[in-house]
Design an enzyme around this catalytic site. Structure first.
Site, PDB file in Angstrom:
ATOM      1  N   GLU A  23      60.145  20.197  27.629  1.00 24.49           N
ATOM      2  CA  GLU A  23      58.781  20.287  26.643  1.00 24.49           C
ATOM      3  C   GLU A  23      58.602  21.399  25.720  1.00 24.49           C
ATOM      4  O   GLU A  23      57.580  21.121  24.851  1.00 24.49           O
ATOM      5  CB  GLU A  23      57.896  20.374  27.923  1.00 24.49           C
ATOM      6  N   HIS A  26      58.853  19.782  22.859  1.00 26.89           N
ATOM      7  CA  HIS A  26      57.326  18.925  22.109  1.00 26.89           C
ATOM      8  C   HIS A  26      56.778  20.381  21.640  1.00 26.89           C
ATOM      9  O   HIS A  26      56.022  20.433  20.728  1.00 26.89           O
ATOM     10  CB  HIS A  26      57.617  18.115  22.876  1.00 26.89           C
TER      11      HIS A  26
END
Length: 353
Positions: A23, A26
């Site tokens: 994550e 991202h």
């Protein structure tokens, strides 16, 4: 606190680190492209812990099986100039691809640490079975196998993988490239069917416990091979699953993985000590990071690979796919993924008993 509870906690921590790093890929690329991130979370469901820093809320949620980097305008229309949907298709592709890429980077870094500590399992033969195809072809103890047919071999475990992932090719003559006394040689042998297992075997013996250490450049090179090994193993295992050569019972979800990691930790601590247990956990981290990277690149709705398909279509057409259609497809994909996760989790729990 018992070793069992400690091992489960360690397993969950490693699982969480792998997800967080995904994550973060991202998140950092979103920030680099000027995209507003509304929430960065570990897990799903109700929030157990959350705090606000700047424009982003950071949270830990009840179900620790996944995570999310929630961006403005990611799945809906937004008038915010910093929304995901307002950015160029290439900027959005970079943000989506960054998650799997960061997993591969993480796997590489951890593989380098692991190889620097314990070296690599060289594909050197520890023996050749008497009367086997390998002996008749001329292979000897001490030969280093570097290629089987067109597949390069860098680790001893790849010798077993070749037989497993290329079962049909093992029924035909196989070309072996090996190194003996510093010279590269090639020979051909025809594996023979083993009466007990029903598998076609070459008749060679090797050990993943025999390790060789190298310098920094050697370790960097073999760290790439290590990540490639896990990527290749994941893809080939998926092929076996799709073709029915692996059954649904062979699948392991988060519960099964955590249990296996815990078992590995307990066994390592009891037999080899904390140092070796830590290295085994590092090996699990390499496996999970590479696996998560591959799985997220599958062209399935709601996964990064599915989102990349929509963005690739947009890049080719030079026209956005209807966002409502994409959101609807992703919603269906997410529902199917949760259903699959539930079924796999139930199967994991069933196997515990």
């Amino acid at each position: 606190m018992s070793n069992y509870i400690i091992s489960i906690i360690i397993a969950f921590l490693i699982f969480s680190i792998v997800i967080i790093f995904h994550e973060l890929g991202h998140f950092w690329l979103a920030k680099a492209n000027g995209i507003r991130v509304n929430e960065f979370c570990l897990g799903f469901g109700p929030a157990l812990l959350k705090f606000q820093k700047g424009e982003t809320q950071y949270s830990i949620r009840l179900l620790p099986f996944g995570g999310a980097c929630m961006m403005e305008g990611e799945d809906e229309e937004s008038e915010d100039n910093r929304a995901f949907c307002k950015k160029s298709v290439w900027a959005r592709m970079s943000v989506v691809f960054a998650g799997p890429l960061f997993n591969f980077i993480m796997a590489f870094v951890f593989a380098f640490i692991l190889i620097s500590c314990i070296g690599i399992d060289k594909p050197v033969l520890t023996g050749v079975g008497e009367g086997t195809a390998a002996e008749e072809a001329g292979l000897q103890e001490g030969d280093e196998i570097v290629k089987i047919n067109q597949t390069s071999i860098h680790f001893a475990r790849e010798l077993n993988n070749y037989s497993m992932f290329h079962a049909k090719k093992m029924q035909e003559p196989v070309t072996i490239t090996y190194v003996r006394d510093g010279e590269k040689n090639t020979l051909e042998l025809t594996p023979r069917k083993d009466a007990d297992s029903g598998k076609y075997l070459m008749g060679i013996a090797y050990s993943v416990q025999l390790r060789e250490k190298g310098n920094i450049l050697h370790n960097l090179k073999y760290s790439v091979y290590e990540v490639r090994y896990w990527i290749y193993s994941t893809i080939e295992s998926l092929k076996l699953l799709v073709t029915g050569q692996l059954s649904f019972n062979d699948l392991s979800g988060p519960v099964g993985i955590v249990k296996n990691m815990g078992d590995t930790y307990q066994k390592s601590v009891s037999t080899d000590g904390l140092g070796y247990a830590a290295l085994n956990m590092l090996n699990w981290a390499v496996l999970l990071a590479a696996n998560l990277g591959v799985m997220n690149l599958l062209p399935f709705p709601a996964l990064d690979g599915g989102r990349l398909v929509f963005l690739l279509i947009e890049a080719i057409r030079r026209k956005k796919v209807n966002q409502n259609v994409e959101a609807y497809v992703n919603m269906i994909g997410m529902g199917l993924l949760f259903l699959l996760m539930f079924v796999v989790m139930f199967n994991d729990i069933r196997k515990l008993f």
